[in-house]
Design a protein around this motif. Structure first.
Motif, short mmCIF file in Angstrom:
data_model
loop_
_atom_site.label_atom_id
_atom_site.label_comp_id
_atom_site.label_asym_id
_atom_site.label_seq_id
_atom_site.Cartn_x
_atom_site.Cartn_y
_atom_site.Cartn_z
N GLU A 291 0.83 -1.21 0.00
CA GLU A 291 0.00 0.00 0.00
C GLU A 291 0.86 1.26 0.00
OE1 GLU A 291 -2.86 -0.02 3.12
OE2 GLU A 291 -3.89 -1.82 2.38
N ALA A 292 1.93 1.24 0.79
CA ALA A 292 2.82 2.41 0.85
C ALA A 292 3.52 2.63 -0.48
CB ALA A 292 3.85 2.21 1.97
N VAL A 293 3.93 1.54 -1.12
CA VAL A 293 4.61 1.64 -2.42
C VAL A 293 3.65 2.18 -3.47
CG1 VAL A 293 5.54 0.27 -4.33
CG2 VAL A 293 6.37 -0.11 -2.00
N ALA A 294 2.42 1.66 -3.52
CA ALA A 294 1.44 2.13 -4.49
C ALA A 294 1.16 3.62 -4.31
CB ALA A 294 0.15 1.32 -4.36
N LEU A 296 3.19 5.84 -2.94
CA LEU A 296 4.40 6.58 -3.32
C LEU A 296 4.49 6.76 -4.83
CD1 LEU A 296 7.18 7.80 -2.50
CD2 LEU A 296 8.12 5.49 -2.74
N VAL A 297 4.25 5.68 -5.58
CA VAL A 297 4.34 5.74 -7.04
C VAL A 297 3.25 6.64 -7.62
CG1 VAL A 297 4.10 4.38 -9.17
CG2 VAL A 297 5.49 3.50 -7.27
N ALA A 298 2.01 6.44 -7.19
CA ALA A 298 0.90 7.24 -7.72
C ALA A 298 1.07 8.73 -7.39
CB ALA A 298 -0.42 6.72 -7.18
N SER A 299 1.44 9.03 -6.14
CA SER A 299 1.62 10.43 -5.74
C SER A 299 2.77 11.09 -6.48
CB SER A 299 1.86 10.51 -4.23
OG SER A 299 0.74 10.04 -3.51
N SER A 300 3.86 10.35 -6.68
CA SER A 300 5.01 10.90 -7.41
C SER A 300 4.63 11.20 -8.85
CB SER A 300 6.18 9.91 -7.37
OG SER A 300 6.61 9.69 -6.04
N ALA A 417 3.69 -1.72 -9.37
CA ALA A 417 3.43 -1.13 -8.05
C ALA A 417 1.98 -1.32 -7.60
CB ALA A 417 3.76 0.36 -8.07
N LYS A 418 1.19 -2.02 -8.44
CA LYS A 418 -0.23 -2.26 -8.13
C LYS A 418 -1.02 -0.95 -8.03
CE LYS A 418 0.37 -6.82 -6.03
NZ LYS A 418 1.70 -7.03 -6.60
N VAL A 419 -0.71 -0.05 -8.96
CA VAL A 419 -1.47 1.20 -9.09
C VAL A 419 -2.44 1.02 -10.26
CG1 VAL A 419 -1.35 3.66 -9.60
CG2 VAL A 419 0.42 2.60 -8.18
N ASN A 420 -3.70 1.32 -10.05
CA ASN A 420 -4.70 1.22 -11.11
C ASN A 420 -4.55 2.40 -12.07
OD1 ASN A 420 -7.26 1.59 -12.57
ND2 ASN A 420 -8.01 -0.06 -11.25
N SER A 421 -4.11 2.14 -13.30
CA SER A 421 -3.83 3.20 -14.27
C SER A 421 -5.07 4.03 -14.58
CB SER A 421 -3.27 2.61 -15.56
OG SER A 421 -2.06 1.94 -15.34
N TRP A 422 -6.22 3.34 -14.77
CA TRP A 422 -7.45 4.07 -15.10
C TRP A 422 -7.91 4.94 -13.94
CZ3 TRP A 422 -8.31 4.73 -19.88
CH2 TRP A 422 -8.01 3.74 -20.82
N HIS A 423 -7.78 4.44 -12.75
CA HIS A 423 -8.15 5.25 -11.57
C HIS A 423 -7.25 6.47 -11.46
CE1 HIS A 423 -8.15 6.33 -7.25
NE2 HIS A 423 -9.46 6.14 -7.39
N TRP A 424 -5.96 6.29 -11.74
CA TRP A 424 -5.01 7.42 -11.69
C TRP A 424 -5.39 8.46 -12.74
CZ3 TRP A 424 -1.46 9.67 -15.06
CH2 TRP A 424 -0.55 10.56 -14.47
#
Length: 479
Positions: A291-294, A296-300, A417-424
């Motif tokens: 969760e912390a990694v996701a 960090l990546v999305a916020s960056s 990083a398990k970040v949802n691209s569409w949500h981003w």
């Protein structure tokens, strides 16, 4: 200068991801602000052909410097103990020295032939600087990784300012020597990082154990076996362009492209590189916490989008005019190149700092194959324009290839990083829409007012967007 950065660090809240980025970004802004003072002067002291030689030389350095330390320098921030980190630095330094000596022998034997193949015979007179440039660039890379491991971002900030200021001063002083003045300024400015690294290594000399280097080399073999080749191929894809321009077109065209990339690449150096240097050790520290990694990546990625949007939007709108005003009418074509490159460099501004997550996720093997496709697409784009004997078409096709590559790469990092691209994308849709609408409105003004007025209006509009988005940008950095 050291006292200045110490005071600056005390004004910034310690221990926060955004605070570390802000320290490096402020140093980069100060450094490049000094550097920008020199560029208009240099553009009038040197010919486009001189910049063409510099672009070819720096392209060679950038390609070869990727593997000059066997990529063991990249492993330094991942070390679990200081003794391991300092010995990785020692191992990297030994490889750099050996590689630089070998390059000197090869230049001595085949230097003139190599310059002839590149269609830059004048470069043959300066290739003796290549081994020295490789040595100092390799040491600089080791210093950067060592400072990141120790979270000594103040040292990185001081060195960055010293390098840019030293390069500009030397290039102005040595202008009577022609292209060699540009090259010497570039090479000798790297001495600052070398001195800083050697001072740190000497202070920890008792921890250095060459007998451990073989074990460390084996334990981190994934870096030279996979990561180095991926990075080398990626660097070739980026840096072969000025070399191909020299071969396929002329030194003047190479100079236009070189200056465009130097100026348009400033935001990546100012902020993107600062984010990357803080992001890598932070992502390494957070691994094992999905969760912390996701977050960090999305916020960056969001912060980089909001920082880069107005900057690259402004370059797209005003590139030719800005280059003509600042550097002289002869450089207007370089401004056209900057316009074509702006969209790709915005996406690259986002993807490049995040690319180190591939190392944290231990996906070097996949990155190697990804990079092979990258270089094929990039080189095909340049050759496509060359087949039509049109350098502008080469730049446009190269930029379009870069857009595809960077977009796919961002999606890959998000998936790792398990970040949802569409949500981003949905989260940032309102910002992206605002940026596009503002650019469309500003383009309308370009037909109604003079160039000077249009540049002023564009600066005002993009500056206003930056101010409006600043509070949310700060929240993204505060992770």
């Amino acid at each position: 200068m050291k006292a200045f950065f110490s005071r600056l660090a005390k004004l910034i809240p310690q221990g926060k991801f955004g605070a570390k980025i802000l320290l490096l970004a402020n140093a980069n802004i100060l450094a490049q602000g000094l550097g920008l003072v020199f560029i208009p002067l240099l553009a009038r002291l040197y010919d486009p052909a001189d910049f063409g030689v510099l672009a070819a030389y720096t392209a060679l350095i950038s390609i070869l410097a990727v593997g000059v330390a066997g990529r063991y320098d990249i492993a330094i921030p991942l070390a679990s103990k200081e003794q391991e980190a300092i010995n990785l630095a020692g191992l990297s330094l030994a490889i750099v020295i050996g590689f630089s000596l070998l390059s000197g022998v090869l230049i001595l034997i085949w230097g003139h032939l190599f310059a002839s193949v590149l269609n830059l015979p004048q470069l043959a007179h300066y290739l003796w600087l290549l081994p020295l440039g490789l040595l100092l660039s390799g040491v600089q890379q080791i210093f950067t990784s060592w400072s990141a491991y120790r979270h000594n971002f103040q040292a990185l900030a001081r060195v960055r300012v010293a390098q840019v200021l030293g390069q500009g001063v030397l290039q102005v002083i040595l202008n009577s020597f022609g292209a060699v003045g540009l090259l010497l300024g570039f090479v000798l400015s790297r001495l600052a990082g070398s001195v800083a690294l050697f001072r740190d290594i000497i202070s920890r000399f008792s921890q250095i154990s060459p007998s451990s280097w073989g074990r460390l080399a084996y334990n981190h073999r994934v870096f030279p076996v996979f990561n180095m080749w991926a990075a080398l191929i990626d660097s070739i894809g980026l840096q072969m362009v000025p070399l191909l321009f020299a071969k396929l077109f002329s030194a003047d065209v190479t100079g236009f492209y070189g200056l465009a990339m130097r100026v348009v690449g400033l935001p990546g150096f100012l902020v993107g590189q600062a984010v990357g240097q803080v992001f890598y050790p932070e992502a390494s520290r957070q691994r094992g916490k999905p969760e912390a990694v996701a977050k960090l990546v999305a916020s960056s990625a969001t912060a980089l989008l909001k920082l880069g949007g107005p900057i690259f939007g402004l370059l797209f709108l005003c590139g030719p005019m800005l280059f003509s005003f600042v550097f002289g009418a002869q450089w207007r074509e370089a401004g056209e190149y900057a316009r074509y490159l702006s969209l790709w460099l915005l996406l690259n501004f986002i993807s490049s700092p995040l690319s180190s997550f591939v190392l944290v996720a231990d996906k070097q093997r996949a990155a190697l194959f990804f990079t092979i496709y990258e270089i094929m697409l990039r080189l095909l784009a340049v050759w496509g324009g060359a087949a039509m004997e049109d350098p502008k078409l080469s730049v446009i096709l190269y930029a379009l290839a870069g857009v595809v590559i960077s977009a796919v790469y961002i999606g890959w990092v998000f998936r790792l990083a398990k970040v949802n691209s569409w949500h981003w994308l949905k989260t940032n849709a309102s910002y992206i829409g605002s940026l596009l609408l503002l650019m469309a409105a500003l383009l309308g003004f370009s037909f109604l007012v003079s160039e000077v007025a249009f540049v002023a209006i564009a600066f005002l509009g993009m500056g206003l967007l930056m101010v409006i988005s600043w509070p949310s940008l700060r929240r993204n950095l505060d992770v």
